[in-house]
Design an enzyme around this catalytic site. Sequence first.
Site, PDB file in Angstrom:
ATOM      1  N   HIS A 256       0.827  -1.210   0.000  1.00  0.00           N
ATOM      2  CA  HIS A 256       0.000   0.000   0.000  1.00  0.00           C
ATOM      3  C   HIS A 256       0.859   1.256   0.000  1.00  0.00           C
ATOM      4  O   HIS A 256       2.066   1.222   0.266  1.00  0.00           O
ATOM      5  CB  HIS A 256      -0.938   0.014   1.213  1.00  0.00           C
ATOM      6  CG  HIS A 256      -0.244   0.021   2.550  1.00  0.00           C
ATOM      7  ND1 HIS A 256       0.422   1.117   3.051  1.00  0.00           N
ATOM      8  CD2 HIS A 256      -0.119  -0.950   3.495  1.00  0.00           C
ATOM      9  CE1 HIS A 256       0.921   0.837   4.237  1.00  0.00           C
ATOM     10  NE2 HIS A 256       0.619  -0.419   4.534  1.00  0.00           N
ATOM     11  N   CYS A 272       3.824  -4.746   6.452  1.00  0.00           N
ATOM     12  CA  CYS A 272       3.330  -4.429   5.113  1.00  0.00           C
ATOM     13  C   CYS A 272       4.481  -4.002   4.204  1.00  0.00           C
ATOM     14  O   CYS A 272       5.614  -3.824   4.649  1.00  0.00           O
ATOM     15  CB  CYS A 272       2.290  -3.314   5.179  1.00  0.00           C
ATOM     16  SG  CYS A 272       0.740  -3.803   5.977  1.00  0.00           S
TER      17      CYS A 272
END
Length: 297
Positions: A256, A272
């Site tokens: 992301h 992440c």
Amino acid sequence: MRTSIFIFIFVFSILAIFYFLFSHSDLSSETFIASIDSSSGEFLETTLSSTEPVKEPVKHLPYIKVYTPDPPQLRTYVEITTGCTTVVDATCVKVFATTSTNSAVRAKLRVGSVFFVDQTVTAPDGTIWYSVFFDESLRFSDRLTLPWFIQSSAGEIFSDIGELDANASTTPSTKRLLVDRGDQMLYAYDGDTLFMETPVSTGLLLTPTPRGTFTVFMKTPTRYMQGPIPGISDQYYDLPGVPWNLYFTKQGAVIHGAYWHNSFGKTWSHGCVNLPPDIAKKIYLWADIGMTVTIRD
């Protein structure tokens, strides 16, 4: 005699009228259930003693809605394009409690964040505002106080289907992502053709990005991310509008955009894969549900 006959006829008529009304009204003692006409999507009324539905939509169930858009309908989002970047300061876009800059400030937003727009509102003074809404489960919902209003000058509107999961994928994808934790780089391929390479930030030592081969099973243009995460990290963070999300593990590992730092090329995250928001957007728009993600050292 005539008077008696008249009275008898009058009483009989009244009784007949009452019998007709009560035996054919919704006040009867029959129990009704609601069913759905598969062809029209309308609610139908059926008695428990009969299998034949009454071919009229039920009027007294306004609180039940059937909503199955096909194809999926586009939703409206706003990408913040003005104000502060990684550091929160006085130039950040302010979120207000009403469509007035004199109302309470709910939050401050940074460039690159993305939000779902529930509706567009024209204030009494003629200014245009966006009502922002969060239709997702939050780990710490007490941190969010709605409503949120932002001025239209804060960002750019776009349309997207919204959250898209693996059920929407019908064809195999030739696209793939390779993330190298050693050199902190992401490589995007379509077949053997390189689409993009870019620096990333993967997980820190105590919260590493998992190694292995995975599949993108969900994508969504915005997500509200919060910490601490039990069993993973005790660090507090509160990040509304995290943009351009590609989910590749059920435990919450996501590729992301990250609007809160500019340290790409070295480890930074809680597991992440962080990208600059503008780069994350390009990959998000290019990426397919079902594509392969390989994380290696």
